[in-house]
Design a protein around this motif. Structure first.
Motif, PDB file in Angstrom:
ATOM      1  N   ASN A   1      42.868   2.916 -12.994  1.00 56.53           N
ATOM      2  CA  ASN A   1      42.325   2.248 -14.169  1.00 56.53           C
ATOM      3  C   ASN A   1      40.980   2.846 -14.551  1.00 56.53           C
TER       4      ASN A   1
ATOM      5  N   TRP B   1      37.869   1.624 -15.237  1.00 55.33           N
ATOM      6  CA  TRP B   1      37.198   0.339 -15.072  1.00 55.33           C
ATOM      7  C   TRP B   1      35.935   0.248 -15.921  1.00 55.33           C
TER       8      TRP B   1
ATOM      9  N   ARG C   1      40.919  -8.521  -6.013  1.00 49.50           N
ATOM     10  CA  ARG C   1      41.597  -7.871  -7.139  1.00 49.50           C
ATOM     11  C   ARG C   1      42.738  -8.734  -7.647  1.00 49.50           C
TER      12      ARG C   1
ATOM     13  N   ARG D   1      34.476  -5.678 -12.355  1.00 49.85           N
ATOM     14  CA  ARG D   1      35.123  -4.596 -13.096  1.00 49.85           C
ATOM     15  C   ARG D   1      36.399  -5.116 -13.755  1.00 49.85           C
ATOM     16  N   THR D   2      36.659  -4.647 -14.965  1.00 52.42           N
ATOM     17  CA  THR D   2      37.889  -4.987 -15.683  1.00 52.42           C
ATOM     18  C   THR D   2      38.417  -3.727 -16.355  1.00 52.42           C
ATOM     19  N   ASP D   3      39.693  -3.759 -16.765  1.00 51.13           N
ATOM     20  CA  ASP D   3      40.279  -2.593 -17.434  1.00 51.13           C
ATOM     21  C   ASP D   3      40.247  -2.719 -18.956  1.00 51.13           C
TER      22      ASP D   3
END
Length: 394
Positions: A2, A4, A128, A155-157
């Motif tokens: 990903n 991030w 996660r 963290r995110t996508d």
């Protein structure tokens, strides 16, 4: 892999904490501000207020995956079975979408026999969640209610946005370990979290295990915290710590309420008396661990006072219920926004026969749900806070 996006962990997205303390690795949520913490060095309070009951990361996003690095602090009681890791609840648009825990972290070893405490530092771990719906949604990640949690990185996508501050009323609550969430199954199922979800309000939970003691610094923290509706649950810790006598109790309650009113002169303010607890109904404290039960791996409590001492001013739950009802009735003549709720309406003797307190002091997971549902009905639907909620999470 990903791509991030890292989002700063600030008050814009961390809800339910009164302060975020900067640390070497990130931030540590506190449920009392630094000024209050400086006025009391009690280890139990320090542990309780740093456990993030009701604290959650709340945001709007299209992200389908989320990672959170944290440093949990695990409690280990010498000679007792290992405690389970703290649980994180992930809610999507108000519905539970996942649960997980973070291993590792710091270790706090407590010896109940000697009273010694040893702290061992540990490394961060990563939480996660993946496979989230690919649409715009409200995501709330509730931190473990019973595990001190240092936040390191989120963290995110996909990009995230803070939820708007307006639109939902804030419920500020103070109480003991029961309000803190002791023996609840997870952070979003403590009784205050259940009631807040049913009522459609944002919760600020100042429930402190072993530490609902009418402390002036807690009253000042409540005075200075923005809120639309406020409740205080008073009694059990005063009894099981044998902290004060009747002569001190009444003036202390008045002083606590006076201080809250300095910052919230007209907000609905609900005083809640203790739920049913057989060991302290007519027997004063101090309460103590049942060491015989502890030796067999079972956590249980017992009362050690003499019921005859109540006549000399020692506090029992029955005494406190009567006095709180009297105080609220007296003050309500000049304060029409002050209300009283008998804790036995939330959990009484009949409930105790059906759903007994497993350790003689704290409700189990099913009882937290019952108390939360009843509080939502008694306070938000039919009582002091009627009309105080709003829509489900945005």
């Amino acid at each position: 892999m990903n791509d991030w996006i890292t989002t700063p962990l600030t008050t814009a997205i961390v809800r339910g904490a009164l302060e975020l303390e900067p640390t070497a690795q990130g931030v540590l949520p506190h449920r009392l501000p630094a000024r209050a913490r400086a006025q009391c060095t009690d280890g139990q309070l320090a542990m309780a207020e740093s456990q993030p009951s009701g604290v959650r990361i709340a945001l709007r996003t299209r992200a389908t995956a989320l990672e959170l690095d944290t440093v949990p602090t695990k409690r280990v009681y010498a000679g007792a079975p290992a405690r389970p890791d703290g649980v994180y609840d992930l809610l999507v648009d108000g519905e539970l979408a996942g649960q997980a825990s973070v291993g590792g972290g710091n270790i706090l070893t407590i010896d109940m026999a000697s009273g010694s405490v040893e702290h061992t530092a540990g490394a961060p771990g990563t939480l996660r969640f993946a496979g989230l719906p690919d649409r715009d949604k409200v995501v709330e990640l509730w931190l473990p209610h019973n595990e001190t949690t240092e936040l390191v990185a989120l963290r995110t996508d996909a990009p995230v946005q803070p939820l708007p501050a307006e639109g939902r009323k804030v419920w500020l609550h103070h109480g003991s370990s029961i309000s803190h969430g002791s023996d609840a199954a997870s952070p979003s199922t403590t009784w205050p979290a259940v009631a807040a979800r049913l009522a459609g309000v944002d919760l600020v939970n100042l429930g402190f295990a072993g530490s609902a003691l009418l402390d002036p610094f807690t009253a000042r923290a409540m005075r200075d915290t923005p809120a639309d509706v406020i409740s205080v649950k008073i009694g059990i810790n005063l009894v099981n710590l044998d902290l004060m006598r009747m002569r001190a109790f009444g003036p202390a309650v008045h002083g606590f309420l006076d201080t809250i009113r300095e910052g919230h002169p007209t907000a609905p303010l609900l005083v809640i008396s203790p739920i049913y607890c057989a060991i302290h109904e007519e027997t004063p404290g101090p309460g103590t661990f049942d060491l015989e039960a502890f030796a067999t791996g079972k956590l249980s409590f017992q009362a050690t006072g003499d019921p005859a001492e109540a006549a000399a001013g020692k506090l029992t739950l029955k005494v406190i219920r009567d006095e709180l009802a009297r105080i609220v009735a007296q003050r309500a003549a000049d304060d029409p926004h002050l209300h009283h709720l008998d804790g036995l309406d939330l959990y009484g003797e009949t409930d105790s026969a059906e759903l007994p307190l497993p350790d003689q002091l704290h409700p189990d997971a099913a009882t937290h749900l019952r108390i939360g549902e009843r509080f939502a009905k008694h306070a938000f639907v039919n009582g002091a806070f009627a009309g105080g909620g709003s829509a489900p999470p945005r």
